[in-house]
Design a protein around this motif. Structure first.
Motif, PDB file in Angstrom:
ATOM      1  N   GLY A 342       0.862  -1.184  -0.023  1.00  0.00           N
ATOM      2  CA  GLY A 342      -0.100  -0.078   0.100  1.00  0.00           C
ATOM      3  C   GLY A 342       0.759   1.314  -0.025  1.00  0.00           C
ATOM      4  O   GLY A 342       1.030   1.644  -0.956  1.00  0.00           O
ATOM      5  N   ARG A 343       0.884   1.637   1.154  1.00  0.00           N
ATOM      6  CA  ARG A 343       1.625   3.362   1.287  1.00  0.00           C
ATOM      7  C   ARG A 343       3.022   3.134   0.844  1.00  0.00           C
ATOM      8  O   ARG A 343       3.307   4.056  -0.037  1.00  0.00           O
ATOM      9  N   ASP A 365     -17.062  11.220   4.484  1.00  0.00           N
ATOM     10  CA  ASP A 365     -16.563  11.468   5.790  1.00  0.00           C
ATOM     11  C   ASP A 365     -16.615  10.506   6.530  1.00  0.00           C
ATOM     12  O   ASP A 365     -17.670   9.451   6.513  1.00  0.00           O
ATOM     13  N   GLY A 366     -15.630   9.997   7.374  1.00  0.00           N
ATOM     14  CA  GLY A 366     -15.429   8.961   8.481  1.00  0.00           C
ATOM     15  C   GLY A 366     -15.155   7.499   7.725  1.00  0.00           C
ATOM     16  O   GLY A 366     -14.859   6.637   8.565  1.00  0.00           O
ATOM     17  N   ILE A 367     -14.987   7.554   6.533  1.00  0.00           N
ATOM     18  CA  ILE A 367     -14.478   6.378   5.762  1.00  0.00           C
ATOM     19  C   ILE A 367     -12.851   6.263   5.510  1.00  0.00           C
ATOM     20  O   ILE A 367     -12.175   7.280   4.957  1.00  0.00           O
ATOM     21  N   GLY A 368     -12.229   5.327   6.032  1.00  0.00           N
ATOM     22  CA  GLY A 368     -10.930   5.416   5.763  1.00  0.00           C
ATOM     23  C   GLY A 368      -9.883   6.196   6.776  1.00  0.00           C
ATOM     24  O   GLY A 368     -10.552   7.012   7.341  1.00  0.00           O
ATOM     25  N   ARG A 369      -8.827   5.889   6.896  1.00  0.00           N
ATOM     26  CA  ARG A 369      -7.646   6.668   7.518  1.00  0.00           C
ATOM     27  C   ARG A 369      -6.536   6.908   6.713  1.00  0.00           C
ATOM     28  O   ARG A 369      -6.166   5.846   5.903  1.00  0.00           O
ATOM     29  N   ALA A 370      -6.043   8.085   6.591  1.00  0.00           N
ATOM     30  CA  ALA A 370      -4.877   8.311   6.121  1.00  0.00           C
ATOM     31  C   ALA A 370      -3.607   7.451   6.168  1.00  0.00           C
ATOM     32  O   ALA A 370      -3.120   7.259   7.510  1.00  0.00           O
ATOM     33  N   ALA A 371      -2.967   6.927   5.285  1.00  0.00           N
ATOM     34  CA  ALA A 371      -1.955   6.024   5.152  1.00  0.00           C
ATOM     35  C   ALA A 371      -1.081   6.448   4.092  1.00  0.00           C
ATOM     36  O   ALA A 371      -0.945   6.117   2.978  1.00  0.00           O
ATOM     37  N   GLY A 372       0.058   7.397   4.729  1.00  0.00           N
ATOM     38  CA  GLY A 372       0.927   7.855   3.690  1.00  0.00           C
ATOM     39  C   GLY A 372       0.460   8.707   2.724  1.00  0.00           C
ATOM     40  O   GLY A 372      -0.366   9.674   3.103  1.00  0.00           O
ATOM     41  N   HIS A 373       0.482   8.499   1.306  1.00  0.00           N
ATOM     42  CA  HIS A 373      -0.207   8.974   0.353  1.00  0.00           C
ATOM     43  C   HIS A 373      -1.600   8.837   0.055  1.00  0.00           C
ATOM     44  O   HIS A 373      -2.119   9.120  -1.248  1.00  0.00           O
ATOM     45  N   GLY A 374      -2.012   7.835   0.708  1.00  0.00           N
ATOM     46  CA  GLY A 374      -3.217   7.053   0.296  1.00  0.00           C
ATOM     47  C   GLY A 374      -4.108   6.895   1.714  1.00  0.00           C
ATOM     48  O   GLY A 374      -3.898   7.628   2.725  1.00  0.00           O
ATOM     49  N   PHE A 375      -5.035   6.032   1.539  1.00  0.00           N
ATOM     50  CA  PHE A 375      -6.077   5.706   2.727  1.00  0.00           C
ATOM     51  C   PHE A 375      -5.929   4.151   2.889  1.00  0.00           C
ATOM     52  O   PHE A 375      -6.144   3.271   1.928  1.00  0.00           O
ATOM     53  N   LEU A 376      -6.298   3.615   4.166  1.00  0.00           N
ATOM     54  CA  LEU A 376      -6.527   2.394   4.535  1.00  0.00           C
ATOM     55  C   LEU A 376      -7.948   2.305   4.799  1.00  0.00           C
ATOM     56  O   LEU A 376      -8.297   3.103   5.760  1.00  0.00           O
TER      57      LEU A 376
END
Length: 396
Positions: A342-343, A365-376
């Protein structure tokens, strides 16, 4: 079949699944189906009970066990009624001997857990192995979510998925006439979020580079109201052949399929180089985000297999970038919770491709968490399969 015979059958099937996992052979569902074909005397109740035993053991055991019996003993230790079936009866398992070895329990082997994205915490384990709900996606060409609510009133809306409707696990939705009419597809919420994150619009020229059977291709066609040109590609003929009849059922008439020869992808996509306004790269990966549905994948991943996935991902994201028009967008996605898939993959891409930038703010809104330059996305946080995605914009 007697309850003890069902248990012994489950043990034998687990032996085959574990061996296949070690050898990179057929998946658990295929092995189970073949085992049931060989036991035509087993009735529907027998099959359900055997399947329950098999998958309960797979979920409980962290890596391919030495034997199916060692895996099943883990369940027997926690269930006296199950333990009582080890009675030595005809067609049943032999009694449990003192000191018999048990398989190792847990989410995954320690070496695999060490590869998880840093956002994965101790509380994620139970959700990652829980039985997944059945998620549906309304096909906008023919229906909407209100139609799904009327068809399946026992369900509920999926947060942040405009077309999503969630049903209890193993609901037989695909047997409903509305499925044959193309009014909805079965699709996990994570894939619905990813398809929407591509931000495709009517009139776009879109490439789905790893289309497989076409689930996300059809979602993109739905989101663009069948008014965008979509090229769906894959190197797997059997999977790609599933798409045309699915597209016909869905009323998605602007999808072209193209079978790519491995190693010749660049040449075979030369006519699309620099032309696509949107490119979707749903790259092959460890599948570590889909353990709710395929828990035996924990038994299959080896360092060598992961390295092959990483090499394929880097190749595909670079290939996808060559197809993007100036100012166009590429969505990279993997159904994985492993940081290197991923990241880290996106970090390396941005280092190789100066001028490309990573977008933000493309998930509900509320979906996913920032993981580097993307989202997890994860089952515990987002109620969907584990997924990493990153949307990248080409320089103008």
């Amino acid at each position: 079949m007697t309850p003890a015979a069902r248990l012994q059958t489950a043990i034998e099937i687990l032996d085959a699944i574990a061996a296949s996992a070690r050898e990179g052979g057929a998946p658990a569902d295929a092995i189970f189906a073949e085992a049931m074909r060989a036991r035509r005397y087993a009735g529907s109740k027998d099959r359900r009970a055997i399947r329950g035993h098999v998958y309960d053991a797979i979920r409980a055991v962290r890596s391919a066990p030495a034997s199916g019996r060692a895996a099943m003993l883990v369940l027997a230790d926690a269930d006296s009624a199950l333990a009582a079936l080890f009675d030595g009866s005809a067609y049943g398992p032999q009694p449990i001997a003192p000191g018999e070895p048990r398989a190792e329990t847990g989410l995954a082997a320690a070496a695999l857990i060490d590869l998880f994205d840093p956002l994965i915490g101790e509380g994620d384990g139970e959700a990652m192995l829980a039985r997944a709900p059945l998620d549906l996606r309304a096909n906008r060409i023919k229906a909407n979510r209100d139609d799904l609510a009327a068809l399946f009133p026992e369900g509920e809306a999926i947060p942040g998925a405009a077309d999503g409707w969630r049903l209890p696990p193993e609901t037989a939705a695909a047997q409903h006439p509305a499925y044959a009419e193309g009014r909805f597809e079965v699709q996990d919420a994570a894939s619905q979020y990813a398809s929407a994150a591509l931000d495709a619009a009517r009139g776009d020229a879109i490439v789905d580079l790893c289309a497989g059977g076409g689930g996300k291709t059809l979602a993109i066609a739905s989101l663009t109201a069948n008014e965008a040109d979509i090229l769906a590609c894959d190197t797997n003929r059997a999977r790609l052949q599933q798409l045309p009849p699915r597209a016909e059922r869905a009323g998605a008439t602007r999808i072209e399929t193209r079978l790519l020869n491995p190693g010749q992808e660049n040449a075979m996509l030369a006519d699309w180089r620099g032309r696509a306004t949107r490119v979707f790269v749903d790259a092959p990966c460890s599948g570590s985000g889909t353990w709710r549905r395929s828990p035996e994948l924990r038994w299959r991943l080896t360092p060598a297999r992961l390295e092959r996935h990483l090499a394929d991902q880097a190749k595909l994201i670079d290939l996808g970038a060559d197809l993007v028009a100036p100012g166009g967008k590429l969505l990279y996605a993997v159904c994985s919770i492993i940081a290197r898939e991923g990241r880290a993959q996106v970090d390396e891409f941005l280092n190789r491709h100066p001028g490309w930038t990573a977008d933000s703010g493309y998930l509900p809104d509320g979906i996913g968490r920032a993981a580097g330059h993307g989202f997890l996305l994860t089952p515990a946080h987002d109620g969907c399969d584990g997924f990493f995605l990153a949307r990248l914009t080409a320089p103008c």
